[in-house]
Design an enzyme around this catalytic site. Sequence first.
Site, PDB file in Angstrom:
ATOM      1  N   HIS A   1      -2.767  -5.287  -5.599  1.00 37.50           N
ATOM      2  CA  HIS A   1      -4.026  -4.679  -6.072  1.00 37.50           C
ATOM      3  C   HIS A   1      -3.900  -3.166  -6.041  1.00 37.50           C
ATOM      4  O   HIS A   1      -3.265  -2.615  -5.143  1.00 37.50           O
ATOM      5  CB  HIS A   1      -5.231  -5.168  -5.273  1.00 37.50           C
ATOM      6  CG  HIS A   1      -5.281  -4.754  -3.834  1.00 37.50           C
ATOM      7  ND1 HIS A   1      -5.838  -3.566  -3.428  1.00 37.50           N
ATOM      8  CD2 HIS A   1      -4.852  -5.359  -2.699  1.00 37.50           C
ATOM      9  CE1 HIS A   1      -5.767  -3.467  -2.095  1.00 37.50           C
ATOM     10  NE2 HIS A   1      -5.169  -4.542  -1.627  1.00 37.50           N
TER      11      HIS A   1
ATOM     12  N   GLU B   1      -9.992  -5.306  -5.025  1.00 39.37           N
ATOM     13  CA  GLU B   1      -9.720  -6.274  -3.958  1.00 39.37           C
ATOM     14  C   GLU B   1     -10.536  -5.931  -2.717  1.00 39.37           C
ATOM     15  O   GLU B   1     -10.998  -6.805  -2.001  1.00 39.37           O
ATOM     16  CB  GLU B   1      -8.215  -6.270  -3.614  1.00 39.37           C
ATOM     17  CG  GLU B   1      -7.792  -7.376  -2.640  1.00 39.37           C
ATOM     18  CD  GLU B   1      -7.875  -6.994  -1.170  1.00 39.37           C
ATOM     19  OE1 GLU B   1      -7.797  -7.886  -0.329  1.00 39.37           O
ATOM     20  OE2 GLU B   1      -8.035  -5.807  -0.847  1.00 39.37           O
ATOM     21  N   GLU B   2     -10.681  -4.617  -2.473  1.00 37.28           N
ATOM     22  CA  GLU B   2     -11.202  -4.196  -1.171  1.00 37.28           C
ATOM     23  C   GLU B   2     -12.700  -4.417  -0.999  1.00 37.28           C
ATOM     24  O   GLU B   2     -13.154  -4.724   0.091  1.00 37.28           O
ATOM     25  CB  GLU B   2     -10.865  -2.719  -0.916  1.00 37.28           C
ATOM     26  CG  GLU B   2      -9.361  -2.425  -0.821  1.00 37.28           C
ATOM     27  CD  GLU B   2      -8.720  -2.976   0.447  1.00 37.28           C
ATOM     28  OE1 GLU B   2      -9.419  -3.619   1.243  1.00 37.28           O
ATOM     29  OE2 GLU B   2      -7.516  -2.752   0.624  1.00 37.28           O
TER      30      GLU B   2
ATOM     31  N   ASP C   1       0.535  -7.974  -0.751  1.00 39.18           N
ATOM     32  CA  ASP C   1      -0.544  -7.143  -0.202  1.00 39.18           C
ATOM     33  C   ASP C   1      -0.411  -7.086   1.318  1.00 39.18           C
ATOM     34  O   ASP C   1      -1.390  -7.160   2.049  1.00 39.18           O
ATOM     35  CB  ASP C   1      -1.909  -7.714  -0.620  1.00 39.18           C
ATOM     36  CG  ASP C   1      -3.057  -6.841  -0.137  1.00 39.18           C
ATOM     37  OD1 ASP C   1      -2.816  -5.650   0.157  1.00 39.18           O
ATOM     38  OD2 ASP C   1      -4.190  -7.349  -0.047  1.00 39.18           O
TER      39      ASP C   1
ATOM     40  N   HIS D   1      -6.253   0.904   5.721  1.00 35.22           N
ATOM     41  CA  HIS D   1      -7.683   1.248   5.777  1.00 35.22           C
ATOM     42  C   HIS D   1      -7.951   2.494   6.624  1.00 35.22           C
ATOM     43  O   HIS D   1      -9.056   2.661   7.133  1.00 35.22           O
ATOM     44  CB  HIS D   1      -8.529   0.079   6.305  1.00 35.22           C
ATOM     45  CG  HIS D   1      -8.478  -1.153   5.465  1.00 35.22           C
ATOM     46  ND1 HIS D   1      -9.346  -2.213   5.630  1.00 35.22           N
ATOM     47  CD2 HIS D   1      -7.677  -1.515   4.436  1.00 35.22           C
ATOM     48  CE1 HIS D   1      -9.082  -3.169   4.761  1.00 35.22           C
ATOM     49  NE2 HIS D   1      -8.057  -2.770   4.026  1.00 35.22           N
TER      50      HIS D   1
END
Length: 378
Positions: free
Chosen positions: A196, A242-243, A270, A341
Amino acid sequence: MGADGLENVRKDAVMVPRWVRGRESLELLLPQPQSLPMLGLGMSVGTPPNGIEADLLVVDSFVELERRSAEAQGKIVLFNVPYRGYGPTVAYRVNGPSQAAAAGAVAVLIRSVGPEGMRTPHTGMLIYRDGVPRIPAAAIAVEDAARLARMTARGQRVRLRLAMDATLHPDVESANVIAEIRGRERPDEIVVVSGHFDSWDVGAGATDDAGGAIAAWEVARMLTSLQLRPRRTIRVVLFTNEENGLRGAIDYRDRYAATLGQHVLMIESDAGVFAPVGFGFTGNDIGRSQVTAIASLLASTGATRIAASGGGADIGPISTLGKVPMMAYSGDSTKYFTIHHTPADTVDRIEPQEVSKAAASLAAMIYVVADMPQALPK
Ligand SMILES: [Zn+2]
């Protein structure tokens, strides 16, 4: 992708949520004033302009929150949950805000979901439950969560002010990016290799998931430059969103619903592109023995292990609808979960040699599956 000689290069337009973090801060007011590193959770509501000031209640689980729910009223609740792997711990980030709100909390903090850190908060998405007030939520560093827990455990009053500008705007247009190598004999049978290309705003998204997306693309570039055209079509899919919504995955599932039955295998990359370990596989036993045999060819890259299950956030819903076997590429996951993240997800942490090995491992697996005389059994 076009310049690399890939075929059918296209964008499938997808409407995605637009969440904007804005300015944010967390101040420790009592027992002594200090600014704490923090990151608002994706999709969180903001606070009033002057923030929310309240005393802190620390819990270490949903069970403890339930037991002490009378104390949560009007408080900021901190979930100080030690990391026990991403799956079990991430539930506190996703569901903690609504659980605490149901108990009367005015805001939520979570101990960052990661194995270790350098006082690095990790953002990530929350999901609000219907019928419960939407309260602001942020992550704090592992070290600060532990410290605040020690303070309250020894009876100190801990008071905080959380201020977040976060806002959710109307959807905007993004796209899944797709390219193919058309199969030479059975072009309608499709093997998907994916990643992604969206990422959290605070870092560069180098590991989650630029590296994974580039490795997927590199599979097709490499095979094209080697003039290897397998029996079946190899399709590179770089998903959007995706997030914070999986809208790219949902769009692909619905747009290609009629041909999902001809999808032979889907792989998502991922989990970073650190030193290869192998793949996770979800499918039947015959398929498992076939991919295990293919992985045994990969000793030179290290990607020989086939784990008990594997997939990805994007390919999950597609595989469920189309009953398509799924794989995840996996590398050194401690490194991945330490930086993903966070503001530390930058390109200098990625080793070009390891990216090359990741792409080579994926290319070998994908090429053999796409070229086998008999399709991988479903
Ligand atoms: Zn990711």
